[in-house]
Design a protein around this motif. Sequence first.
Motif, PDB file in Angstrom:
ATOM      1  N   ALA A 276       0.908  -1.311  -0.164  1.00  0.00           N
ATOM      2  CA  ALA A 276       0.163   0.079  -0.096  1.00  0.00           C
ATOM      3  C   ALA A 276       0.960   1.237  -0.041  1.00  0.00           C
ATOM      4  O   ALA A 276       2.096   1.185   0.750  1.00  0.00           O
ATOM      5  N   ALA A 277       0.359   2.265  -0.859  1.00  0.00           N
ATOM      6  CA  ALA A 277       1.029   3.494  -0.625  1.00  0.00           C
ATOM      7  C   ALA A 277      -0.010   4.706  -0.303  1.00  0.00           C
ATOM      8  O   ALA A 277      -0.956   4.835  -0.992  1.00  0.00           O
ATOM      9  N   GLU A 278       0.275   5.392   0.679  1.00  0.00           N
ATOM     10  CA  GLU A 278      -0.763   6.202   1.379  1.00  0.00           C
ATOM     11  C   GLU A 278      -0.212   7.600   1.351  1.00  0.00           C
ATOM     12  O   GLU A 278       1.014   7.843   1.982  1.00  0.00           O
ATOM     13  N   SER A 279      -1.124   8.431   1.026  1.00  0.00           N
ATOM     14  CA  SER A 279      -0.886  10.032   1.424  1.00  0.00           C
ATOM     15  C   SER A 279      -1.736  10.459   2.474  1.00  0.00           C
ATOM     16  O   SER A 279      -1.583  10.463   3.592  1.00  0.00           O
ATOM     17  N   CYS A 280      -3.067  10.688   2.076  1.00  0.00           N
ATOM     18  CA  CYS A 280      -3.806  11.384   3.124  1.00  0.00           C
ATOM     19  C   CYS A 280      -4.281  10.615   4.037  1.00  0.00           C
ATOM     20  O   CYS A 280      -4.757  10.960   5.102  1.00  0.00           O
ATOM     21  N   PHE A 303       3.894   2.295   2.113  1.00  0.00           N
ATOM     22  CA  PHE A 303       4.572   3.350   2.284  1.00  0.00           C
ATOM     23  C   PHE A 303       3.628   4.342   2.415  1.00  0.00           C
ATOM     24  O   PHE A 303       2.555   4.829   1.994  1.00  0.00           O
ATOM     25  N   VAL A 304       4.119   5.387   3.645  1.00  0.00           N
ATOM     26  CA  VAL A 304       3.339   6.394   4.049  1.00  0.00           C
ATOM     27  C   VAL A 304       4.131   7.529   3.154  1.00  0.00           C
ATOM     28  O   VAL A 304       5.344   7.973   3.769  1.00  0.00           O
ATOM     29  N   THR A 305       3.658   8.264   2.213  1.00  0.00           N
ATOM     30  CA  THR A 305       4.488   9.240   1.327  1.00  0.00           C
ATOM     31  C   THR A 305       3.527  10.558   1.545  1.00  0.00           C
ATOM     32  O   THR A 305       2.838  10.828   0.600  1.00  0.00           O
ATOM     33  N   TYR A 306       3.640  11.247   2.653  1.00  0.00           N
ATOM     34  CA  TYR A 306       2.841  12.408   2.812  1.00  0.00           C
ATOM     35  C   TYR A 306       3.378  13.761   1.785  1.00  0.00           C
ATOM     36  O   TYR A 306       2.620  14.432   1.398  1.00  0.00           O
ATOM     37  N   GLY A 339       4.582   2.481  -8.257  1.00  0.00           N
ATOM     38  CA  GLY A 339       5.919   2.253  -7.590  1.00  0.00           C
ATOM     39  C   GLY A 339       5.808   1.662  -6.412  1.00  0.00           C
ATOM     40  O   GLY A 339       6.677   0.814  -6.199  1.00  0.00           O
ATOM     41  N   ALA A 340       4.846   1.496  -5.767  1.00  0.00           N
ATOM     42  CA  ALA A 340       4.570   0.399  -4.625  1.00  0.00           C
ATOM     43  C   ALA A 340       4.945  -1.135  -5.251  1.00  0.00           C
ATOM     44  O   ALA A 340       5.536  -1.802  -4.358  1.00  0.00           O
ATOM     45  N   LEU A 341       4.165  -1.218  -6.205  1.00  0.00           N
ATOM     46  CA  LEU A 341       4.180  -2.451  -6.470  1.00  0.00           C
ATOM     47  C   LEU A 341       5.796  -2.879  -7.065  1.00  0.00           C
ATOM     48  O   LEU A 341       6.221  -4.159  -6.785  1.00  0.00           O
ATOM     49  N   ALA A 342       6.280  -1.981  -7.853  1.00  0.00           N
ATOM     50  CA  ALA A 342       7.678  -2.279  -8.256  1.00  0.00           C
ATOM     51  C   ALA A 342       8.818  -2.472  -7.139  1.00  0.00           C
ATOM     52  O   ALA A 342       9.708  -3.124  -7.490  1.00  0.00           O
ATOM     53  N   ARG A 343       8.482  -1.552  -6.090  1.00  0.00           N
ATOM     54  CA  ARG A 343       9.283  -1.531  -4.986  1.00  0.00           C
ATOM     55  C   ARG A 343       8.953  -2.401  -3.893  1.00  0.00           C
ATOM     56  O   ARG A 343       9.572  -2.626  -2.534  1.00  0.00           O
ATOM     57  N   SER A 344       8.147  -3.684  -4.169  1.00  0.00           N
ATOM     58  CA  SER A 344       7.738  -4.417  -3.168  1.00  0.00           C
ATOM     59  C   SER A 344       7.792  -5.993  -3.666  1.00  0.00           C
ATOM     60  O   SER A 344       7.849  -6.163  -4.872  1.00  0.00           O
ATOM     61  N   GLY A 345       7.550  -6.839  -2.903  1.00  0.00           N
ATOM     62  CA  GLY A 345       7.188  -8.429  -3.129  1.00  0.00           C
ATOM     63  C   GLY A 345       6.017  -8.689  -3.206  1.00  0.00           C
ATOM     64  O   GLY A 345       5.399  -9.886  -3.162  1.00  0.00           O
ATOM     65  N   ALA A 346       5.086  -7.570  -3.512  1.00  0.00           N
ATOM     66  CA  ALA A 346       3.611  -7.982  -3.449  1.00  0.00           C
ATOM     67  C   ALA A 346       3.153  -8.275  -4.957  1.00  0.00           C
ATOM     68  O   ALA A 346       3.774  -8.015  -5.808  1.00  0.00           O
ATOM     69  N   ASP A 347       2.076  -8.894  -4.941  1.00  0.00           N
ATOM     70  CA  ASP A 347       1.067  -9.303  -6.213  1.00  0.00           C
ATOM     71  C   ASP A 347       0.414  -8.054  -6.612  1.00  0.00           C
ATOM     72  O   ASP A 347       0.097  -7.969  -7.970  1.00  0.00           O
ATOM     73  N   ILE A 348      -0.206  -7.375  -5.614  1.00  0.00           N
ATOM     74  CA  ILE A 348      -0.990  -6.062  -6.134  1.00  0.00           C
ATOM     75  C   ILE A 348      -0.652  -4.981  -5.048  1.00  0.00           C
ATOM     76  O   ILE A 348      -0.234  -5.427  -3.913  1.00  0.00           O
ATOM     77  N   ALA A 349      -0.897  -3.706  -5.510  1.00  0.00           N
ATOM     78  CA  ALA A 349      -0.594  -2.705  -4.634  1.00  0.00           C
ATOM     79  C   ALA A 349      -1.808  -1.419  -4.765  1.00  0.00           C
ATOM     80  O   ALA A 349      -2.388  -1.399  -6.178  1.00  0.00           O
ATOM     81  N   VAL A 350      -2.102  -0.984  -3.693  1.00  0.00           N
ATOM     82  CA  VAL A 350      -3.186   0.231  -3.696  1.00  0.00           C
ATOM     83  C   VAL A 350      -2.375   1.364  -3.263  1.00  0.00           C
ATOM     84  O   VAL A 350      -1.491   1.510  -2.709  1.00  0.00           O
ATOM     85  N   ALA A 351      -2.999   2.608  -3.708  1.00  0.00           N
ATOM     86  CA  ALA A 351      -2.484   3.828  -3.499  1.00  0.00           C
ATOM     87  C   ALA A 351      -3.697   4.749  -3.344  1.00  0.00           C
ATOM     88  O   ALA A 351      -4.754   4.522  -3.857  1.00  0.00           O
ATOM     89  N   THR A 369     -11.927  15.157  -1.957  1.00  0.00           N
ATOM     90  CA  THR A 369     -11.429  14.804  -3.437  1.00  0.00           C
ATOM     91  C   THR A 369     -10.651  13.572  -3.010  1.00  0.00           C
ATOM     92  O   THR A 369      -9.621  13.978  -2.557  1.00  0.00           O
ATOM     93  N   VAL A 370     -10.642  12.529  -3.573  1.00  0.00           N
ATOM     94  CA  VAL A 370      -9.506  11.378  -3.391  1.00  0.00           C
ATOM     95  C   VAL A 370      -9.585  10.631  -4.455  1.00  0.00           C
ATOM     96  O   VAL A 370     -10.453  10.346  -5.241  1.00  0.00           O
ATOM     97  N   PHE A 371      -8.119  10.318  -5.021  1.00  0.00           N
ATOM     98  CA  PHE A 371      -7.855   9.288  -6.144  1.00  0.00           C
ATOM     99  C   PHE A 371      -7.333   7.981  -5.591  1.00  0.00           C
ATOM    100  O   PHE A 371      -6.442   8.026  -4.714  1.00  0.00           O
ATOM    101  N   PHE A 372      -7.822   7.065  -6.326  1.00  0.00           N
ATOM    102  CA  PHE A 372      -7.414   5.704  -5.735  1.00  0.00           C
ATOM    103  C   PHE A 372      -6.780   4.983  -6.914  1.00  0.00           C
ATOM    104  O   PHE A 372      -7.167   5.292  -8.283  1.00  0.00           O
ATOM    105  N   ALA A 373      -5.824   4.030  -6.813  1.00  0.00           N
ATOM    106  CA  ALA A 373      -5.441   3.286  -7.884  1.00  0.00           C
ATOM    107  C   ALA A 373      -4.986   1.705  -7.173  1.00  0.00           C
ATOM    108  O   ALA A 373      -4.826   1.553  -5.863  1.00  0.00           O
TER     109      ALA A 373
END
Length: 428
Positions: A276-280, A303-306, A339-351, A369-373
């Motif tokens: 997971a890559a999280e900002s807000c 990843f907490v990327t504020y 980026g979270a997927l590429a930098r991890s050993g995960a099969d899926i990543a959310v952001a 307003t929020v964007f998800f991926a």
Amino acid sequence: MRSASIVAIGTELLFGQIVNTNAAYISEQLHLLGISVLYHFTVGDNPGRLKETLASAAGESDIVITTGGLGPTQDDLTKEVIAELCGVTLLHDGEAHRRLDEIMRSYGRSNYTENNLRQAFFPEGAEVFYNEVGTAPGFVIEKEGKAFIAVPGPPREMVEMMRNSVMPYLAKKSDAVIHSKMLRFYGIGESALETALLPVIDGQTDPTVATYAKEGEVSVRISSMRCAKHEAEAAVEATSVRAKELAGEYLYSDEGKDYPQVVVELLKEKGMKLAAAESCTGGLFAGAITSVPGSSEVFDRGFVTYSNKSKEELLGVSINTLDNHGAVSEACAREMAAGALARSGADIAVAVTGVAGPGGGSEEKPVGTVFFALAARTPHEATHGLARDDVHDITVHTHEKRFRDRGRRINRQLCVLELCDIVRKHFS
């Protein structure tokens, strides 16, 4: 005995120093036995008011369950007041005394103060419920068709005594059984869900169907009271099947499980790992997932990327994206997930990246307003002899949500639910 009142005792409850979670738990347990809870009372450590409250509760219901006031100090008055109300005296119980000695020795307190012995006295004629995880036993005493049941105030002790002593006692007194099932829905409001379920709600007698709104989701409790457990279970299941037919697209659990638990179990079933890559949300999603037992099997990293700089350095979000689209954008969410997927050993990543509030919003991107991926590895057809990173392409799906601004805390919680929903729907 078909009705009950619950009396929580303790001045600290009235002062708001302790939250009364005991009443909710006891109510839920009594419901399972077909016992209707009519009243919740809270009263301080005052013998006169306590006696009045207990008398009032007994006048309205068959069973009065008290929590608290069973300890060794002068303000622990539950036994004395119940004994006075029932017209009996307090008598010494040898087994309770023996257990108290044993517990105190285990604490290294063989010479404990005399006031602790108050915990070994009970109203004459009471059945004692010995405490397996604390020092204060509980009890039940019946008087003129009424049952007074006293359990300790500490939740851990209360739960143990309810499970092992009180519930078996009450089960013998009950002539019916209630079976319930909780369905959990996300993505639909309470009024809309109720409308969708009108065919099973209208004219209901048994089973009963009730909706309960929670932050961002809705629960539906289906209950049936029958003489036999299997009859109640069959009735509830039939109604549950019908409810799924009417609103199944929004259903995420028919076992009353929280969304993070559903996600963890689904990932285990699929044999996949999540990043997971999280900002807000600031790590709130990762915290919710890792609070589930066994999540270490499926959660790779978070990843907490504020700040913008952290998005660039930790996830590889491009400066061009940040300058031209901003951190709160579909493009940023896409690159965060990839980026979270590429930098991890995960099969899926959310952001997730958005405006949680109360500040930071604009006319174009207001608070909420929020964007998800979601990024997933897509395997190539030919994989023999290739390294892991060479046998997959990455597919990314994004979407935007505009939550009605209900405050920072709720906005962030809604993001967690949406991330759970994204993962579940990825496998559906």
